[in-house]
Enzyme design. Structure first.
Site, PDB file in Angstrom:
ATOM      1  N   LYS A  98       0.876  -1.181   0.000  1.00 35.85           N
ATOM      2  CA  LYS A  98       0.000   0.000   0.000  1.00 35.85           C
ATOM      3  C   LYS A  98       0.906   1.223   0.000  1.00 35.85           C
ATOM      4  O   LYS A  98       1.692   1.414   0.936  1.00 35.85           O
ATOM      5  CB  LYS A  98      -0.883  -0.003   1.256  1.00 35.85           C
ATOM      6  CG  LYS A  98      -2.032  -0.986   1.181  1.00 35.85           C
ATOM      7  CD  LYS A  98      -2.992  -0.823   2.343  1.00 35.85           C
ATOM      8  CE  LYS A  98      -4.207  -1.715   2.156  1.00 35.85           C
ATOM      9  NZ  LYS A  98      -3.901  -3.128   1.804  1.00 35.85           N
ATOM     10  N   ASP A 135      -1.451  -2.330  -4.165  1.00 35.86           N
ATOM     11  CA  ASP A 135      -2.855  -2.279  -3.751  1.00 35.86           C
ATOM     12  C   ASP A 135      -3.437  -0.912  -4.112  1.00 35.86           C
ATOM     13  O   ASP A 135      -2.708   0.072  -4.220  1.00 35.86           O
ATOM     14  CB  ASP A 135      -2.963  -2.442  -2.227  1.00 35.86           C
ATOM     15  CG  ASP A 135      -2.831  -3.896  -1.775  1.00 35.86           C
ATOM     16  OD1 ASP A 135      -2.764  -4.789  -2.638  1.00 35.86           O
ATOM     17  OD2 ASP A 135      -2.794  -4.121  -0.555  1.00 35.86           O
ATOM     18  N   MET A 136      -4.771  -0.868  -4.266  1.00 37.20           N
ATOM     19  CA  MET A 136      -5.401   0.438  -4.523  1.00 37.20           C
ATOM     20  C   MET A 136      -6.146   0.871  -3.270  1.00 37.20           C
ATOM     21  O   MET A 136      -6.858   0.076  -2.670  1.00 37.20           O
ATOM     22  CB  MET A 136      -6.350   0.340  -5.723  1.00 37.20           C
ATOM     23  CG  MET A 136      -6.761   1.684  -6.275  1.00 37.20           C
ATOM     24  SD  MET A 136      -5.361   2.706  -6.774  1.00 37.20           S
ATOM     25  CE  MET A 136      -5.128   2.199  -8.481  1.00 37.20           C
ATOM     26  N   GLN A 164     -10.585  -0.983  -8.979  1.00 39.14           N
ATOM     27  CA  GLN A 164     -11.792  -1.177  -8.153  1.00 39.14           C
ATOM     28  C   GLN A 164     -13.035  -0.882  -8.989  1.00 39.14           C
ATOM     29  O   GLN A 164     -13.218   0.239  -9.473  1.00 39.14           O
ATOM     30  CB  GLN A 164     -11.738  -0.207  -6.967  1.00 39.14           C
ATOM     31  CG  GLN A 164     -10.520  -0.390  -6.080  1.00 39.14           C
ATOM     32  CD  GLN A 164     -10.116   0.893  -5.369  1.00 39.14           C
ATOM     33  OE1 GLN A 164     -10.078   1.958  -5.988  1.00 39.14           O
ATOM     34  NE2 GLN A 164      -9.795   0.815  -4.093  1.00 39.14           N
ATOM     35  N   ARG A 185      -5.164  -6.894 -10.945  1.00 37.86           N
ATOM     36  CA  ARG A 185      -6.134  -7.485 -10.013  1.00 37.86           C
ATOM     37  C   ARG A 185      -7.398  -6.605 -10.031  1.00 37.86           C
ATOM     38  O   ARG A 185      -7.317  -5.396  -9.842  1.00 37.86           O
ATOM     39  CB  ARG A 185      -5.568  -7.490  -8.597  1.00 37.86           C
ATOM     40  CG  ARG A 185      -6.570  -8.032  -7.561  1.00 37.86           C
ATOM     41  CD  ARG A 185      -6.164  -7.654  -6.122  1.00 37.86           C
ATOM     42  NE  ARG A 185      -4.862  -8.136  -5.762  1.00 37.86           N
ATOM     43  CZ  ARG A 185      -4.108  -7.558  -4.816  1.00 37.86           C
ATOM     44  NH1 ARG A 185      -4.521  -6.490  -4.173  1.00 37.86           N
ATOM     45  NH2 ARG A 185      -2.922  -8.050  -4.519  1.00 37.86           N
ATOM     46  N   ALA A 292     -16.768  -4.533   7.824  1.00 37.77           N
ATOM     47  CA  ALA A 292     -17.732  -3.740   7.056  1.00 37.77           C
ATOM     48  C   ALA A 292     -18.323  -4.540   5.903  1.00 37.77           C
ATOM     49  O   ALA A 292     -19.475  -4.329   5.520  1.00 37.77           O
ATOM     50  CB  ALA A 292     -17.053  -2.478   6.517  1.00 37.77           C
TER      51      ALA A 292
HETATM   52  C1  LIG Z   1      -7.035 -10.724  -3.137  1.00 40.04           C
HETATM   53  C2  LIG Z   1      -7.800  -9.476  -2.834  1.00 40.04           C
HETATM   54  C3  LIG Z   1      -7.123  -8.268  -2.818  1.00 40.04           C
HETATM   55  C4  LIG Z   1      -7.844  -7.095  -2.572  1.00 40.04           C
HETATM   56  N1  LIG Z   1      -7.215  -5.883  -2.706  1.00 40.04           N
HETATM   57  C5  LIG Z   1      -7.927  -4.743  -2.595  1.00 40.04           C
HETATM   58  C6  LIG Z   1      -7.365  -3.477  -2.868  1.00 40.04           C
HETATM   59  O1  LIG Z   1      -6.177  -3.349  -3.213  1.00 40.04           O
HETATM   60  N2  LIG Z   1      -8.153  -2.375  -2.756  1.00 40.04           N
HETATM   61  C7  LIG Z   1      -9.476  -2.471  -2.379  1.00 40.04           C
HETATM   62  O2  LIG Z   1     -10.135  -1.428  -2.321  1.00 40.04           O
HETATM   63  N3  LIG Z   1     -10.033  -3.652  -2.096  1.00 40.04           N
HETATM   64  C8  LIG Z   1      -9.302  -4.786  -2.191  1.00 40.04           C
HETATM   65  N4  LIG Z   1      -9.897  -5.989  -1.928  1.00 40.04           N
HETATM   66  C9  LIG Z   1     -11.227  -6.043  -1.258  1.00 40.04           C
HETATM   67  C10 LIG Z   1     -12.358  -5.968  -2.261  1.00 40.04           C
HETATM   68  O3  LIG Z   1     -12.422  -4.673  -2.806  1.00 40.04           O
HETATM   69  C11 LIG Z   1     -13.700  -6.294  -1.580  1.00 40.04           C
HETATM   70  O4  LIG Z   1     -13.965  -5.383  -0.569  1.00 40.04           O
HETATM   71  C12 LIG Z   1     -13.781  -7.686  -0.985  1.00 40.04           C
HETATM   72  O5  LIG Z   1     -13.102  -8.623  -1.768  1.00 40.04           O
HETATM   73  C13 LIG Z   1     -15.257  -8.136  -0.874  1.00 40.04           C
HETATM   74  O6  LIG Z   1     -15.832  -8.198  -2.129  1.00 40.04           O
HETATM   75  P1  LIG Z   1     -16.185  -9.563  -2.928  1.00 40.04           P
HETATM   76  O7  LIG Z   1     -15.793  -9.367  -4.334  1.00 40.04           O
HETATM   77  O8  LIG Z   1     -15.556 -10.705  -2.252  1.00 40.04           O
HETATM   78  O9  LIG Z   1     -17.760  -9.622  -2.934  1.00 40.04           O
HETATM   79  P2  LIG Z   1     -18.857  -9.542  -1.794  1.00 40.04           P
HETATM   80  O10 LIG Z   1     -20.138  -9.359  -2.513  1.00 40.04           O
HETATM   81  O11 LIG Z   1     -18.483  -8.528  -0.742  1.00 40.04           O
HETATM   82  O12 LIG Z   1     -18.782 -10.960  -1.139  1.00 40.04           O
HETATM   83  C14 LIG Z   1     -19.156 -12.149  -1.812  1.00 40.04           C
HETATM   84  C15 LIG Z   1     -19.160 -13.287  -0.813  1.00 40.04           C
HETATM   85  O13 LIG Z   1     -17.829 -13.485  -0.320  1.00 40.04           O
HETATM   86  C16 LIG Z   1     -17.839 -13.737   1.079  1.00 40.04           C
HETATM   87  N5  LIG Z   1     -17.160 -12.598   1.766  1.00 40.04           N
HETATM   88  C17 LIG Z   1     -16.790 -11.418   1.228  1.00 40.04           C
HETATM   89  N6  LIG Z   1     -16.167 -10.646   2.138  1.00 40.04           N
HETATM   90  C18 LIG Z   1     -16.189 -11.348   3.288  1.00 40.04           C
HETATM   91  C19 LIG Z   1     -15.683 -11.079   4.604  1.00 40.04           C
HETATM   92  N7  LIG Z   1     -15.072  -9.931   4.898  1.00 40.04           N
HETATM   93  N8  LIG Z   1     -15.861 -12.023   5.546  1.00 40.04           N
HETATM   94  C20 LIG Z   1     -16.476 -13.198   5.258  1.00 40.04           C
HETATM   95  N9  LIG Z   1     -16.976 -13.512   4.027  1.00 40.04           N
HETATM   96  C21 LIG Z   1     -16.807 -12.596   3.064  1.00 40.04           C
HETATM   97  C22 LIG Z   1     -19.283 -13.860   1.466  1.00 40.04           C
HETATM   98  O14 LIG Z   1     -19.640 -15.214   1.328  1.00 40.04           O
HETATM   99  C23 LIG Z   1     -19.981 -12.997   0.444  1.00 40.04           C
HETATM  100  O15 LIG Z   1     -21.327 -13.358   0.264  1.00 40.04           O
HETATM  101  C24 LIG Z   1      -9.223  -7.165  -2.225  1.00 40.04           C
HETATM  102  C25 LIG Z   1      -9.881  -8.398  -2.237  1.00 40.04           C
HETATM  103  C26 LIG Z   1      -9.193  -9.544  -2.554  1.00 40.04           C
HETATM  104  C27 LIG Z   1      -9.949 -10.828  -2.584  1.00 40.04           C
END
Ligand SMILES: Cc1cc2nc3c(=O)[nH]c(=O)nc-3n(C[C@H](O)[C@H](O)[C@H](O)COP(=O)(O)OP(=O)(O)OC[C@H]3O[C@@H](n4cnc5c(N)ncnc54)[C@H](O)[C@@H]3O)c2cc1C
Length: 306
Positions: A98, A135-136, A164, A185, A292
């Protein structure tokens, strides 16, 4: 409603002190964070590697306020990469950084300092046989981060980007980054963003994700699907087939401790899977963003707090 409140709390220093000091917090944090030390992180890497899952390591920390802290972050990554090289784990383990932990937001020369720090880390990553992904963070940093990415890629074209889908601008950024060799990513986005720059409705964010994924899958780069969402994972597989991509021409990424069974299922069915492993003492902001995202996590946390 709770999500935005928790995302605001993620930036509160008072709450950071309170939550970080509460002894009951630890077991809940352990679900999402591999530990506080480098040996903790390496143990997690070895365990996942044994199951055919690659990793990207994040030394926790963000929004630092002094150049000395930026140097400490850089040095933590250099020690990490030295340890990965010594164990020959480079081919299985990359690092995520980051830029706010490298001084990006410092008022004088912050961006140059962050670029310098990231360059040293990219150099050490290459020596260890691995790569760096930037990371973003929140939308105010996107131009600066993409600027640093472009500079780094002159010397280290293997440097990964993160986009994002909740940001209106991201389809354009995806088009610009969907070029030969470009590792990108795609995530939904984890910060509290205003309606002037980002979709607020979850369904809109998902639709935007699919539009961006189509661009990345059709392009010449290397898409990294950063999501736990089963629908998006299925769509990614369909798009990969449509564009003649084989497993290894793209990868799935998920966070440490989240949908672990799915990580194993994908890896066992021949997909390339990478887990994002955070470690270190400064876990508060990362942890609050995970709360969150899912109200059930908050209930679990509050129950143990009470
Ligand atoms: C490898 C990776 C790197 C990332 N890097 C960044 C970044 O650099 N910048 C950034 O802004 N965001 C980053 N994120 C976070 C991302 O933006 C989302 O906030 C996060 O991945 C939740 O979104 P989702 O696509 O999993 O979908 P969602 O709709 O949030 O979740 C889908 C399903 O996944 C499961 N799930 C999701 N989150 C959780 C949790 N916290 N606890 C338990 N179960 C959960 C649940 O079963 C949910 O129904 C990253 C995520 C991943 C996987």
């Amino acid at each position: 409603m709770l999500g935005p409140v928790l995302l605001t709390a993620a930036r509160s220093d008072r709450l950071r002190r309170l939550v970080s000091a509460a002894p009951v917090t630890r077991p809940v944090v352990d679900r999402f964070v591999a530990g506080e030390t480098l040996p903790d992180a390496l143990a997690a890497v070895r365990a996942l590697a044994a199951d055919g899952i690659e990793v990207t390591l994040d030394h926790l920390g963000e929004d630092i306020t002094s150049a000395a802290q930026a140097t400490a972050t850089r040095d933590a990554y250099l020690r990490l990469l030295e340890a990965l090289a010594a164990e020959r784990l480079g081919p299985r383990a990359e690092v995520s950084v980051k830029l706010s932990a490298f001084g990006q937001a410092l008022p004088t020369g912050g961006e140059e300092l962050a670029l310098e720090g990231a360059r040293r880390v990219a150099e050490a990553a290459r020596a260890a046989g691995t790569t760096v992904t930037l990371d973003m963070e929140d939308h105010t940093t996107v131009d600066s981060t993409l600027g640093v990415l472009a500079e780094l890629r002159r010397e280290y074209p293997e440097t990964g980007a993160v986009l994002q889908s909740y940001l209106f601008r991201t389809e354009d950024d995806a088009r610009a980054l969907a070029t030969g060799g470009s590792r990108v990513r795609l995530v939904k986005g984890a910060y509290k963003e205003p309606a002037s720059v980002a979709h607020q409705d979850k369904a809109e964010v998902d639709r935007a994700y699919v539009r961006c994924l189509k661009i990345l899958m059709a392009g010449g780069g290397y898409p990294m699907i950063g999501s736990h969402d089963p629908r998006l994972i299925t769509i990614a597989q369909e798009l990969a087939v449509r564009h003649g991509r084989k497993p290894g021409d793209y990868e799935f990424q998920m966070l440490y401790g989240i949908r672990v069974d799915e990580q194993h299922r994908l890896a066992e069915s021949g997909h390339r899977v990478r887990a994002y492993i955070p470690y270190g003492g400064d876990w508060y902001g990362y942890f609050m963003r995970r709360l969150a995202e899912r109200p059930a996590n908050l209930t679990f946390f509050l129950r143990s707090f009470v």
